[in-house]
Design a protein around this motif. Structure first.
Motif, mmCIF file in Angstrom:
data_model
loop_
_atom_site.group_PDB
_atom_site.id
_atom_site.type_symbol
_atom_site.label_atom_id
_atom_site.label_comp_id
_atom_site.label_asym_id
_atom_site.label_seq_id
_atom_site.Cartn_x
_atom_site.Cartn_y
_atom_site.Cartn_z
ATOM 1 N N SER A 178 -68.122 -33.271 54.107
ATOM 2 C CA SER A 178 -68.205 -33.175 52.656
ATOM 3 C C SER A 178 -69.656 -32.956 52.214
ATOM 4 O O SER A 178 -70.598 -33.374 52.890
ATOM 5 C CB SER A 178 -67.655 -34.438 51.987
ATOM 6 O OG SER A 178 -68.517 -35.545 52.219
ATOM 7 N N MET A 179 -69.808 -32.315 51.075
ATOM 8 C CA MET A 179 -71.135 -32.166 50.503
ATOM 9 C C MET A 179 -71.712 -33.527 50.151
ATOM 10 O O MET A 179 -72.926 -33.747 50.265
ATOM 11 C CB MET A 179 -71.079 -31.268 49.259
ATOM 12 C CG MET A 179 -72.437 -30.825 48.763
ATOM 13 S SD MET A 179 -73.264 -29.747 49.973
ATOM 14 C CE MET A 179 -74.864 -29.541 49.195
ATOM 15 N N ARG A 180 -70.864 -34.439 49.764
ATOM 16 C CA ARG A 180 -71.311 -35.803 49.460
ATOM 17 C C ARG A 180 -71.907 -36.466 50.691
ATOM 18 O O ARG A 180 -72.919 -37.183 50.591
ATOM 19 C CB ARG A 180 -70.136 -36.627 48.931
ATOM 20 C CG ARG A 180 -70.498 -38.058 48.552
ATOM 21 C CD ARG A 180 -69.388 -38.694 47.737
ATOM 22 N NE ARG A 180 -69.676 -40.087 47.440
ATOM 23 C CZ ARG A 180 -69.117 -41.119 48.071
ATOM 24 N NH1 ARG A 180 -68.222 -40.905 49.028
ATOM 25 N NH2 ARG A 180 -69.418 -42.359 47.744
ATOM 26 N N LEU A 181 -71.283 -36.259 51.852
ATOM 27 C CA LEU A 181 -71.832 -36.807 53.090
ATOM 28 C C LEU A 181 -73.238 -36.279 53.328
ATOM 29 O O LEU A 181 -74.161 -37.048 53.628
ATOM 30 C CB LEU A 181 -70.926 -36.437 54.266
ATOM 31 C CG LEU A 181 -71.463 -36.774 55.661
ATOM 32 C CD1 LEU A 181 -71.520 -38.277 55.874
ATOM 33 C CD2 LEU A 181 -70.613 -36.123 56.755
ATOM 34 N N GLY A 191 -66.770 -28.483 48.046
ATOM 35 C CA GLY A 191 -67.116 -29.874 48.302
ATOM 36 C C GLY A 191 -66.816 -30.341 49.708
ATOM 37 O O GLY A 191 -67.154 -31.463 50.084
ATOM 38 N N GLU A 205 -62.862 -38.798 54.942
ATOM 39 C CA GLU A 205 -63.559 -37.878 54.051
ATOM 40 C C GLU A 205 -64.347 -38.594 52.957
ATOM 41 O O GLU A 205 -65.267 -38.023 52.371
ATOM 42 C CB GLU A 205 -62.568 -36.902 53.413
ATOM 43 C CG GLU A 205 -61.924 -35.930 54.395
ATOM 44 C CD GLU A 205 -60.758 -36.532 55.166
ATOM 45 O OE1 GLU A 205 -60.457 -37.742 54.957
ATOM 46 O OE2 GLU A 205 -60.150 -35.823 55.986
ATOM 47 N N ASP A 206 -63.991 -39.836 52.666
ATOM 48 C CA ASP A 206 -64.692 -40.600 51.635
ATOM 49 C C ASP A 206 -65.919 -41.318 52.178
ATOM 50 O O ASP A 206 -66.683 -41.914 51.410
ATOM 51 C CB ASP A 206 -63.752 -41.647 51.005
ATOM 52 C CG ASP A 206 -62.577 -41.005 50.269
ATOM 53 O OD1 ASP A 206 -62.741 -39.874 49.784
ATOM 54 O OD2 ASP A 206 -61.508 -41.637 50.212
ATOM 55 N N ARG A 246 -70.833 -26.113 48.616
ATOM 56 C CA ARG A 246 -71.176 -26.211 47.191
ATOM 57 C C ARG A 246 -69.955 -25.951 46.310
ATOM 58 O O ARG A 246 -69.770 -26.609 45.278
ATOM 59 C CB ARG A 246 -72.280 -25.206 46.864
ATOM 60 C CG ARG A 246 -73.618 -25.467 47.544
ATOM 61 C CD ARG A 246 -74.692 -24.537 46.998
ATOM 62 N NE ARG A 246 -75.928 -24.620 47.764
ATOM 63 C CZ ARG A 246 -76.327 -23.723 48.656
ATOM 64 N NH1 ARG A 246 -75.582 -22.639 48.895
ATOM 65 N NH2 ARG A 246 -77.467 -23.866 49.299
ATOM 66 N N GLU A 298 -75.416 -34.923 51.190
ATOM 67 C CA GLU A 298 -76.394 -35.306 50.162
ATOM 68 C C GLU A 298 -76.728 -36.798 50.220
ATOM 69 O O GLU A 298 -77.900 -37.183 50.107
ATOM 70 C CB GLU A 298 -75.864 -34.926 48.780
ATOM 71 C CG GLU A 298 -75.783 -33.412 48.574
ATOM 72 C CD GLU A 298 -75.222 -33.027 47.221
ATOM 73 O OE1 GLU A 298 -75.530 -31.918 46.762
ATOM 74 O OE2 GLU A 298 -74.466 -33.827 46.629
ATOM 75 N N GLU A 299 -75.708 -37.635 50.395
ATOM 76 C CA GLU A 299 -75.956 -39.077 50.430
ATOM 77 C C GLU A 299 -76.781 -39.469 51.652
ATOM 78 O O GLU A 299 -77.618 -40.390 51.576
ATOM 79 C CB GLU A 299 -74.613 -39.823 50.434
ATOM 80 C CG GLU A 299 -74.698 -41.306 50.154
ATOM 81 C CD GLU A 299 -74.940 -42.162 51.396
ATOM 82 O OE1 GLU A 299 -75.237 -43.349 51.229
ATOM 83 O OE2 GLU A 299 -74.811 -41.637 52.528
ATOM 84 N N THR A 313 -69.583 -42.183 53.964
ATOM 85 C CA THR A 313 -70.966 -41.712 53.910
ATOM 86 C C THR A 313 -71.792 -42.503 54.907
ATOM 87 O O THR A 313 -71.369 -43.573 55.384
ATOM 88 C CB THR A 313 -71.567 -41.899 52.511
ATOM 89 O OG1 THR A 313 -71.605 -43.309 52.203
ATOM 90 C CG2 THR A 313 -70.778 -41.156 51.441
#
Length: 222
Positions: A140-143, A125, A46-47, A122, A145-146, A49
């Motif tokens: 994840s939203m981070r995935l 997350g 999950e962490d 959103r 967006e990054e 990218t």
């Protein structure tokens, strides 16, 4: 040769093993690895990218291998191979994509999500997407967006070496037209797309492996 596995996949699959054997028969060095959060590597999935996984792949190229390399990328590994090739073009002898999925977080995930799923991302997350290959994928939203910093189908791709793209036309995960779109973005002329009418996403049946080996044998110097 370096094998780059797919999203939440690892280096122990059928294609990786077959490629190892192909290289052994020809006396070639073969490298396979797991991205962080995948397989035997440390870290939480999950962490991860796109940028982090691409950095893993570039580090393997820089620190583990010597000389020109054939990159073979499966699914997300095809995207990783493109990012490696863009970062280190002088080290690449050829690139082979197997159901390559460049920009999938944007074009195949985000673009297909309804407003309900986007709102979950959103708000929380993370969205747990059902998978045909096992437990749900934690997206994840981070995935999402990054990954926008690493899209490759928005501008020409300078790949001054042979590129071969093998794509199943019955792939439920990556539309076969993705391979054509990718081929159109490659600036070089030595690009071939092999469409397999009955092919699925994995392309790991014996006939698929034989086709992959024939593609490798036909590469310059193969």
């Amino acid at each position: 040769m370096i094998f780059l596995p797919g999203f939440k996949s690892d280096m122990t699959g059928t294609k990786a093993t077959a490629l190892r054997d192909w290289c052994l028969r020809r006396g070639r060095a073969f490298t396979r690895f797991d991205y962080s959060g995948h397989g035997q590597s440390e870290g939480n999935f999950e962490d991860g990218t796109v940028g982090r996984w691409a950095s893993d792949a570039i580090a393997v190229l820089d620190q583990v291998t010597q000389g020109p390399q054939i990159l073979v990328g499966s699914s997300m590994g095809g995207w990783m191979a493109l990012l490696v090739a863009r970062a280190r073009p002088a080290r690449i002898a050829a690139l082979v994509g197997i159901a390559a999925a460049p920009d999938f977080t944007e074009d195949l995930m985000w673009a297909s999500y309804g407003e309900d799923v986007r709102e979950i991302l959103r708000r929380d997350g993370v969205y747990y997407e059902p998978s045909d290959y096992g437990e749900p994928y934690a997206i994840s939203m981070r995935l999402i967006e990054e990954a926008r910093d690493h899209l490759v189908l928005r501008a020409p791709l300078e790949l001054p070496f042979p590129v071969r793209l093998i794509q199943g036309m019955r792939d439920p995960d990556v539309p076969w037209r993705t391979a054509l779109r990718l081929a159109e973005h490659v600036s070089g002329d030595d690009v071939e797309v092999i469409l397999v009418k009955g092919g699925d996403h994995r392309l790991s049946e014996p006939a698929d492996i034989a086709r992959l080996e024939a593609v490798l044998d036909a590469l310059p110097g193969g």
